[in-house]
Design a protein around this motif. Sequence first.
Motif, PDB file in Angstrom:
ATOM      1  N   SER A 216      45.547  40.511  52.559  1.00 20.55           N
ATOM      2  CA  SER A 216      44.102  41.138  52.615  1.00 20.55           C
ATOM      3  C   SER A 216      43.808  40.101  54.259  1.00 20.55           C
ATOM      4  CB  SER A 216      42.771  41.177  51.929  1.00 20.55           C
ATOM      5  OG  SER A 216      41.513  41.205  52.602  1.00 20.55           O
TER       6      SER A 216
ATOM      7  N   ASP B 161      39.991  45.112  55.830  1.00 18.99           N
ATOM      8  CA  ASP B 161      38.811  45.099  55.789  1.00 18.99           C
ATOM      9  C   ASP B 161      37.803  45.788  55.917  1.00 18.99           C
ATOM     10  OD1 ASP B 161      39.436  44.730  51.786  1.00 18.99           O
ATOM     11  OD2 ASP B 161      39.912  43.155  52.592  1.00 18.99           O
TER      12      ASP B 161
ATOM     13  N   GLY C  77      32.764  43.220  49.288  1.00 21.88           N
ATOM     14  CA  GLY C  77      32.253  42.573  50.152  1.00 21.88           C
ATOM     15  C   GLY C  77      32.589  41.102  50.946  1.00 21.88           C
TER      16      GLY C  77
ATOM     17  N   ASP D  24      42.120  45.020  43.872  1.00 21.59           N
ATOM     18  CA  ASP D  24      41.963  44.292  44.879  1.00 21.59           C
ATOM     19  C   ASP D  24      40.644  43.346  44.476  1.00 21.59           C
ATOM     20  OD1 ASP D  24      40.972  43.835  48.112  1.00 21.59           O
ATOM     21  OD2 ASP D  24      40.395  45.454  48.158  1.00 21.59           O
TER      22      ASP D  24
ATOM     23  N   GLY E 275      40.268  38.674  44.066  1.00 20.41           N
ATOM     24  CA  GLY E 275      41.215  37.894  42.760  1.00 20.41           C
ATOM     25  C   GLY E 275      42.469  38.048  42.380  1.00 20.41           C
TER      26      GLY E 275
ATOM     27  N   GLY F  95      44.214  38.101  49.421  1.00 23.88           N
ATOM     28  CA  GLY F  95      43.508  38.025  50.454  1.00 23.88           C
ATOM     29  C   GLY F  95      43.727  36.079  50.889  1.00 23.88           C
ATOM     30  N   THR F  96      42.762  35.192  49.550  1.00 24.26           N
ATOM     31  CA  THR F  96      42.680  33.687  49.735  1.00 24.26           C
ATOM     32  C   THR F  96      44.305  33.151  49.448  1.00 24.26           C
ATOM     33  OG1 THR F  96      40.616  34.250  48.892  1.00 24.26           O
ATOM     34  CG2 THR F  96      41.467  32.122  48.830  1.00 24.26           C
TER      35      THR F  96
HETATM   36  C1  DX5 Z   1      36.805  42.303  49.008  1.00 26.13           C
HETATM   37  C2  DX5 Z   1      38.038  43.172  49.967  1.00 26.13           C
HETATM   38  C3  DX5 Z   1      39.534  42.500  49.568  1.00 26.13           C
HETATM   39  C4  DX5 Z   1      39.028  40.624  49.444  1.00 26.13           C
HETATM   40  C5  DX5 Z   1      40.493  40.384  48.576  1.00 26.13           C
HETATM   41  O1  DX5 Z   1      35.952  43.301  49.443  1.00 26.13           O
HETATM   42  O2  DX5 Z   1      38.130  44.784  49.362  1.00 26.13           O
HETATM   43  O3  DX5 Z   1      39.777  43.280  49.708  1.00 26.13           O
HETATM   44  O4  DX5 Z   1      39.502  40.675  51.153  1.00 26.13           O
HETATM   45  O5  DX5 Z   1      39.842  38.555  48.330  1.00 26.13           O
HETATM   46  P1  DX5 Z   1      40.750  37.344  47.286  1.00 26.13           P
HETATM   47  O6  DX5 Z   1      42.361  38.372  47.597  1.00 26.13           O
HETATM   48  O7  DX5 Z   1      40.091  36.412  48.268  1.00 26.13           O
HETATM   49  O8  DX5 Z   1      39.941  37.702  46.542  1.00 26.13           O
END
Ligand code: DX5
Length: 216
Positions: free
Chosen positions: A6, A33, A140, A173, A175, A195-196
């Motif tokens: 992400s 996103d 979000g 999507d 965590g 993402g993270t």
């Molecule tokens: C949240 C987004 C995700 C987010 C995931 O609303 O849809 O795609 O970036 O980020 P992580 O992987 O850090 O939870």
Amino acid sequence: MLIAPSLLSCDFARFADEIVRADKAGADIMHLDVMDGHFVPNLTFGAPVIKKLRKATSKPFDVHLMISEPHRYIGDFADAGADIISFHTECDSDIDSTLSLIEERGVKPALAIKPGTPAEVVLPYLDRLYMVLVMTVEPGFGGQSFMPDMMSKVELLRREITARGLDTLIEVDGGIAVSTISTAAKAGVDICVAGTAVFGAPDAKEAIDKLKELCR
Ligand code: DX5
Ligand code: ZN
């Protein structure tokens, strides 16, 4: 397991370079996103930005629309080079006609559901969907904790996809990390957004390799 980093967690000042970095690190799909500050309490970027980024990679662009009226922008995201467009069943647009707009543009349609929405809501559309996106956090923001309770929805969808003989993909999507990805894999997920776990890691390739290894 396919990994879709992400870009929400990347360095936006170096957006195109971050896509190249994710590509080289072994990303299968780029997850973008889009937030409108109305459907979710955050703002990100729109179709003009995605259009400029399109040439940074040949990997598929998975555009996750967290916006109230997706039907108004399908043409823009198709023109920008989206390969997959996900929108939420909880949005204000008509689901059936928004799916038709995506199909007419030759883009792969997907429906996304928030944690409070039962999986049954997507079943009437399942035969038309390239993918179902099961949110494992409230949409979000990046960096939230994975909700394992959502796996019962993944299992229900997996059973229904198999029973109907479909090849619809299931994406989760939110965590996804080394501590949670095997739970998602066991439930029957095909694509994990991260993402993270990818952009926050010291080495993105090592992070993606480790996530994939935990699914084997
Ligand atoms: C949240 C987004 C995700 C987010 C995931 O609303 O849809 O795609 O970036 O980020 P992580 O992987 O850090 O939870
Ligand atoms: Zn997303």
